[in-house]
Write a protein that holds these residues in place. Structure first.
Motif, mmCIF file in Angstrom:
data_model
loop_
_atom_site.group_PDB
_atom_site.id
_atom_site.type_symbol
_atom_site.label_atom_id
_atom_site.label_comp_id
_atom_site.label_asym_id
_atom_site.label_seq_id
_atom_site.Cartn_x
_atom_site.Cartn_y
_atom_site.Cartn_z
ATOM 1 N N SER A 110 0.874 -1.198 -0.182
ATOM 2 C CA SER A 110 0.313 -0.119 0.168
ATOM 3 C C SER A 110 0.809 1.302 -0.277
ATOM 4 C CB SER A 110 -0.764 -0.010 1.353
ATOM 5 O OG SER A 110 -0.130 -0.027 2.422
ATOM 6 N N LEU A 111 0.029 1.965 -0.136
ATOM 7 C CA LEU A 111 1.213 3.800 -0.087
ATOM 8 C C LEU A 111 0.439 4.952 0.992
ATOM 9 C CD1 LEU A 111 0.819 5.374 -4.186
ATOM 10 C CD2 LEU A 111 2.590 3.785 -2.590
ATOM 11 N N ALA A 112 0.712 4.550 1.409
ATOM 12 C CA ALA A 112 0.857 5.663 2.730
ATOM 13 C C ALA A 112 0.389 7.193 2.309
ATOM 14 C CB ALA A 112 2.130 5.789 4.159
ATOM 15 N N PRO A 113 -0.402 7.729 2.594
ATOM 16 C CA PRO A 113 -1.145 9.398 2.179
ATOM 17 C C PRO A 113 -0.294 10.024 3.060
ATOM 18 C CG PRO A 113 -2.251 8.368 4.405
ATOM 19 C CD PRO A 113 -1.764 6.637 4.086
ATOM 20 N N ASP A 114 0.624 9.435 4.250
ATOM 21 C CA ASP A 114 1.852 10.060 4.495
ATOM 22 C C ASP A 114 3.165 9.681 5.177
ATOM 23 O OD1 ASP A 114 2.343 13.169 6.019
ATOM 24 O OD2 ASP A 114 1.703 12.460 8.149
ATOM 25 N N TYR A 115 3.609 10.552 4.734
ATOM 26 C CA TYR A 115 5.086 9.595 4.774
ATOM 27 C C TYR A 115 6.781 10.871 4.800
ATOM 28 C CZ TYR A 115 4.797 10.772 -0.660
ATOM 29 O OH TYR A 115 3.893 10.703 -1.250
ATOM 30 N N PRO A 116 7.645 10.270 5.369
ATOM 31 C CA PRO A 116 8.396 11.986 5.674
ATOM 32 C C PRO A 116 9.074 13.023 4.433
ATOM 33 C CG PRO A 116 9.260 9.725 5.985
ATOM 34 C CD PRO A 116 8.086 9.471 5.493
ATOM 35 N N GLU A 117 8.707 12.360 3.020
ATOM 36 C CA GLU A 117 8.908 12.946 2.073
ATOM 37 C C GLU A 117 8.131 13.970 1.491
ATOM 38 O OE1 GLU A 117 12.724 12.419 -0.246
ATOM 39 O OE2 GLU A 117 13.617 11.735 2.393
ATOM 40 N N LYS A 118 6.890 13.400 1.617
ATOM 41 C CA LYS A 118 5.622 14.324 1.294
ATOM 42 C C LYS A 118 5.264 15.423 0.330
ATOM 43 C CE LYS A 118 0.268 14.266 1.390
ATOM 44 N NZ LYS A 118 -0.334 14.625 2.632
ATOM 45 N N ASN A 119 5.945 16.363 1.034
ATOM 46 C CA ASN A 119 5.854 17.242 0.808
ATOM 47 C C ASN A 119 6.959 17.788 -0.545
ATOM 48 O OD1 ASN A 119 3.415 18.194 1.625
ATOM 49 N ND2 ASN A 119 4.822 18.411 4.293
ATOM 50 N N GLN A 120 8.104 16.853 -0.854
ATOM 51 C CA GLN A 120 9.082 17.290 -1.371
ATOM 52 C C GLN A 120 9.013 16.560 -2.822
ATOM 53 O OE1 GLN A 120 12.581 16.903 0.992
ATOM 54 N NE2 GLN A 120 11.635 16.914 2.758
ATOM 55 N N ARG A 121 8.094 16.221 -2.996
ATOM 56 C CA ARG A 121 8.324 15.524 -4.122
ATOM 57 C C ARG A 121 6.999 14.425 -4.867
ATOM 58 N NH1 ARG A 121 13.056 12.818 -4.852
ATOM 59 N NH2 ARG A 121 14.394 12.331 -2.618
#
Length: 153
Positions: A110-121
């Motif tokens: 699955s893909l998490a909706p929130d992850y460390p580099e979410k706002n960078q990529r």
């Protein structure tokens, strides 16, 4: 013959050394066809696969799995057998650093909706052939084009 992966010991390096990174070819099966996940690089916004530096005490496959989480929010499992490698120049502090990235397949649960580099990529699913056309590195394009999930143990 399978070779057991051992945890890595990280040593100091020199400016001229070729650096090793571990990369994740993140994939899923949708409508009986493989899809691969690409992310954008932070600097130029070009399409790449998640990759990063060795981590002390972690196996190469675990490093690739960790990068897939940090850069793309992938929840999944990396295989211990590499698919291949590609070379590229990583731009750091305005100069090119020669790198070799060893690619491990990561089966995406699955893909998490929130992850460390979410706002960078950004992240996006592609067929292997379309993904191969989006990346800049010819060796990585070949790995993507030739990718067959049936070959993964």
């Amino acid at each position: 013959m399978l070779i057991k992966q051992l945890p890595i010991t990280v040593r100091a390096s020199h400016k001229s050394d070729v650096r090793t990174q571990f990369a994740a070819l993140c994939f899923r099966i949708a409508k009986n066809k493989p899809q691969v996940l690409l992310v954008t690089s932070r600097g130029t916004g070009r399409w790449i696969i998640p990759k990063g530096w060795p981590m002390h005490g972690k196996t190469p496959a675990h490093c690739a799995e960790r990068e897939a989480w940090e850069e793309a929010g992938v929840i999944g499992k990396a295989a211990d057998q590499a698919l291949g490698l590609f070379s590229y120049n990583k731009v750091l502090d305005g100069s090119g650093l020669p790198c070799v990235a060893i690619v491990y397949p990561v089966r995406v649960k699955s893909l998490a909706p929130d992850y460390p580099e979410k706002n960078q990529r950004r992240r996006k699913w592609f067929s292997p052939a379309k993904a191969a056309n989006r990346v800049s590195e010819p060796e990585l394009a070949r790995i993507l084009r030739d990718f067959d999930p049936k070959m993964i143990r």
